[in-house]
Design a protein around this motif. Sequence first.
Motif, mmCIF file in Angstrom:
data_model
loop_
_atom_site.group_PDB
_atom_site.id
_atom_site.type_symbol
_atom_site.label_atom_id
_atom_site.label_comp_id
_atom_site.label_asym_id
_atom_site.label_seq_id
_atom_site.Cartn_x
_atom_site.Cartn_y
_atom_site.Cartn_z
ATOM 1 N N CYS A 197 0.836 -1.205 0.000
ATOM 2 C CA CYS A 197 0.000 0.000 0.000
ATOM 3 C C CYS A 197 0.872 1.256 0.000
ATOM 4 O O CYS A 197 0.561 2.241 -0.677
ATOM 5 C CB CYS A 197 -0.923 -0.019 1.222
ATOM 6 N N VAL A 198 1.979 1.207 0.739
ATOM 7 C CA VAL A 198 2.928 2.318 0.719
ATOM 8 C C VAL A 198 3.497 2.495 -0.687
ATOM 9 O O VAL A 198 3.598 3.620 -1.202
ATOM 10 C CB VAL A 198 4.062 2.088 1.742
ATOM 11 N N ARG A 199 3.860 1.386 -1.346
ATOM 12 C CA ARG A 199 4.385 1.477 -2.718
ATOM 13 C C ARG A 199 3.349 2.070 -3.667
ATOM 14 O O ARG A 199 3.697 2.827 -4.577
ATOM 15 C CB ARG A 199 4.825 0.099 -3.211
ATOM 16 N N MET A 200 2.078 1.721 -3.463
ATOM 17 C CA MET A 200 1.015 2.309 -4.285
ATOM 18 C C MET A 200 1.004 3.827 -4.124
ATOM 19 O O MET A 200 0.944 4.583 -5.109
ATOM 20 C CB MET A 200 -0.336 1.722 -3.881
ATOM 21 N N ALA A 201 1.065 4.308 -2.875
ATOM 22 C CA ALA A 201 1.041 5.752 -2.623
ATOM 23 C C ALA A 201 2.288 6.438 -3.159
ATOM 24 O O ALA A 201 2.240 7.585 -3.614
ATOM 25 C CB ALA A 201 0.885 6.014 -1.128
ATOM 26 N N GLU A 202 3.423 5.737 -3.118
ATOM 27 C CA GLU A 202 4.649 6.309 -3.678
ATOM 28 C C GLU A 202 4.504 6.548 -5.180
ATOM 29 O O GLU A 202 4.996 7.551 -5.710
ATOM 30 C CB GLU A 202 5.827 5.371 -3.403
ATOM 31 N N GLY A 203 3.816 5.645 -5.879
ATOM 32 C CA GLY A 203 3.589 5.843 -7.304
ATOM 33 C C GLY A 203 2.501 6.856 -7.577
ATOM 34 O O GLY A 203 2.665 7.771 -8.389
ATOM 35 N N LYS A 204 1.391 6.720 -6.879
ATOM 36 C CA LYS A 204 0.214 7.539 -7.145
ATOM 37 C C LYS A 204 0.441 9.021 -6.844
ATOM 38 O O LYS A 204 -0.063 9.890 -7.567
ATOM 39 C CB LYS A 204 -0.945 6.998 -6.308
ATOM 40 N N THR A 205 1.188 9.329 -5.789
ATOM 41 C CA THR A 205 1.321 10.717 -5.348
ATOM 42 C C THR A 205 2.768 11.161 -5.219
ATOM 43 O O THR A 205 3.148 12.209 -5.726
ATOM 44 C CB THR A 205 0.607 10.902 -3.991
ATOM 45 N N ALA A 206 3.597 10.362 -4.522
ATOM 46 C CA ALA A 206 4.954 10.817 -4.220
ATOM 47 C C ALA A 206 5.786 11.020 -5.483
ATOM 48 O O ALA A 206 6.625 11.927 -5.540
ATOM 49 C CB ALA A 206 5.641 9.819 -3.295
ATOM 50 N N ALA A 207 5.558 10.190 -6.511
ATOM 51 C CA ALA A 207 6.382 10.280 -7.726
ATOM 52 C C ALA A 207 6.253 11.646 -8.390
ATOM 53 O O ALA A 207 7.252 12.199 -8.875
ATOM 54 C CB ALA A 207 5.995 9.180 -8.705
ATOM 55 N N LEU A 208 5.053 12.218 -8.421
ATOM 56 C CA LEU A 208 4.881 13.515 -9.087
ATOM 57 C C LEU A 208 5.486 14.641 -8.259
ATOM 58 O O LEU A 208 6.027 15.604 -8.811
ATOM 59 C CB LEU A 208 3.403 13.780 -9.378
#
Length: 357
Positions: A197-208
């Motif tokens: 779930c943390v990895r999902m958030a890293e892609g969905k929001t943190a990457a941008l």
Amino acid sequence: MTEPVAARPCAADVLARTRDLLDPALRRAVGTLPPSMRRVAGYHFGWWDARGRPAGGGGGPMGGPVGGGVGGAAGGKALRPAFTLLAAEGAGGEPLAALPAAVAVELVHNFSLIHDDVMDGDPVRRHRPTAWAVFGRAQAILAGDSLLALAFAVLATGTDGGPDGVPVLAGRVQSLLDGQSADVGFEERAEVGLEECVRMAEGKTAALFGCACALGAAYGGATPSQSLLLEAFGERVGLAFQILDDLLGIWGDPAVTGKPVHSDLRNRKKSLPVVAALTSGTPAGAALAALFRRPLAEPDLARTARLVEEAGGRAWSLARVDGLLAEALESLRAAGLAPEAAAGLEALARLAADRDH
């Protein structure tokens, strides 16, 4: 005699300064869209109502004179492009050189918001009906696609004599889409691990967020070390931002957030506080898992929120935010940026990690 400590800049003042640069360029870019797309996009940004009449943000009607602000709550804070402009300034460059990148980042972010509202069926954003609720799902999807295409067109026009940011942005958009896909997929799964779930958030929001800083660093002439540190700074701030957004999706005040109370629970969204609670091994976590096996009725929502808290989901989230902010500020200080820009980035990081909407 001890030198006085410089006052920390106010985040609102920092955002006002960066928006003065961003807003006219953003309006000019959106003004190049076909009228059908411009109508939906301008409504989403809060520039006009569904009939093209000026609303909130100032400026002329649809297709009229550009200029003026995006408009307070209706247009959002524009944190990501502010990071781009300040990163460029902090690295020793001119913020104007990074303006196309800042506009592109904001366009990508709003493409994702329009599509996210469609996928989640959210009827309200920023205290207004969402674009799909006004214009229909098909028109909203097309407008989001149009903003994404425009982002790359704007960024491509800004590469003359500077770095080519298109591959950087393209890679982060793919991360965003992958994260969003995982987020949607989690809703159909009975069990989701906390780290995935943390990895999902890293892609969905943190990457941008990281991309916003990396692009600013590139256009500001940063060293490779500075670029990596700034990207790490942005990614940690972005993850903290997403965790707090998840908390607001459960406990946020609709009068402040502009969204219905318990909006994420209504969709049984496996957000980070929820997954932290589900994987806690507590009686409250087990009770929460039993509730999540079926659609949640309106009377279930308050109990579900209470179980998330009792199982430790809220406490885990707040502790993780504190840790991420500390890591982000460590990276920022190690980057050795110009003091004024560094102070502005710190103020915005603290805002992102301690916000109510």
